[in-house]
Design an enzyme around this catalytic site. Structure first.
Site, PDB file in Angstrom:
ATOM      1  CB  SER A  18      -0.943   0.004   1.203  1.00  0.00           C
ATOM      2  OG  SER A  18      -0.223  -0.164   2.411  1.00  0.00           O
ATOM      3  CG  ASP A 178      -4.879   4.575   7.625  1.00  0.00           C
ATOM      4  OD1 ASP A 178      -3.891   5.198   8.055  1.00  0.00           O
ATOM      5  OD2 ASP A 178      -4.843   3.885   6.584  1.00  0.00           O
ATOM      6  CG  HIS A 181      -1.800   3.294   4.785  1.00  0.00           C
ATOM      7  ND1 HIS A 181      -2.931   2.698   5.298  1.00  0.00           N
ATOM      8  CD2 HIS A 181      -1.140   2.328   4.105  1.00  0.00           C
ATOM      9  CE1 HIS A 181      -2.964   1.428   4.935  1.00  0.00           C
ATOM     10  NE2 HIS A 181      -1.886   1.174   4.218  1.00  0.00           N
TER      11      HIS A 181
END
Length: 207
Positions: A18, A178, A181
């Site tokens: 990611s 979040d 990240h």
């Protein structure tokens, strides 16, 4: 450096998880690949950027990603991998071997490869405070195994470094909502740290 207009574009691809995919950035232009592509263009390179990274990917997924990248054609590959291996308790020797195989395959195809090993997950706020030192130690062990494997396979390595981890630990704004990240600002910090390594790899002769 000035690149002649007749020069073909540098085919730059991102592989991995990611972080390579830019999850957490507010807009696509703020993602890691786009930021590094701008650094390359500012240095005079024509760049064709492709992203093959998949959120949630582990080192075992690199085999498929490398196959796709080689099928599309690539000159420079940036691999960002390791966070999900750590979260899934993949042994360092296993993940390092999978990374070694991926780098070897790319290098044998004439691709310049730069690896960004596992980040320090101990700085993530969702990790309970009593376990952060343990998680940081595990992250470091994993990153060292990855570094050795990538170099042995003919790739280059650009670790984000403790100073970057310290900046993230001290500034919540570098994380996305979040809390895991990077945010757009976080990706800017990472890209600025990685850009000199990317430019150095591009300037090096292909294997």
């Amino acid at each position: 450096m000035t690149v002649p207009r007749s020069s073909p574009a540098l085919r730059f691809c991102l592989l991995g998880d990611s972080l390579a995919a830019g999850v957490g950035a507010s807009r696509p232009a703020d993602a890691l690949g786009e930021r590094l592509a701008r650094h390359l263009r500012a240095a005079g390179h024509l760049v064709a950027l492709r992203g093959f990274a998949v959120p949630g990917a582990r080192s075992t997924d690199l085999e498929r990603q490398v196959g796709v990248a080689l099928g599309e054609g690539t000159d420079l590959a940036l691999i960002v991998i390791g966070a999900n291996d750590l979260a899934s308790f993949v042994p360092p020797a296993v993940g390092a071997r999978q990374l070694h195989d991926a780098v070897t395959r790319l290098v044998r195809a004439g691709v310049r490869v730069l690896v960004v090993p596992a980040p320090d997950l101990g700085i993530v706020s969702r990790v309970p405070a009593p376990y952060r030192a343990l998680v940081s130690a595990a992250s470091g062990q994993y990153a060292r195994a990855q570094t050795e494997a990538a170099v042995r396979a003919g790739g280059s390595v650009a670790a984000a470094g403790p100073e970057i981890a310290a900046r993230f630990a001290a500034d919540p704004a570098l994380f996305s909502p979040d809390r895991f990240h990077p945010s757009s600002a976080g990706y800017a910090v990472i890209a600025d740290a990685l850009a000199p390594h990317v430019l150095a790899v591009v300037a090096s002769p292909a294997a």
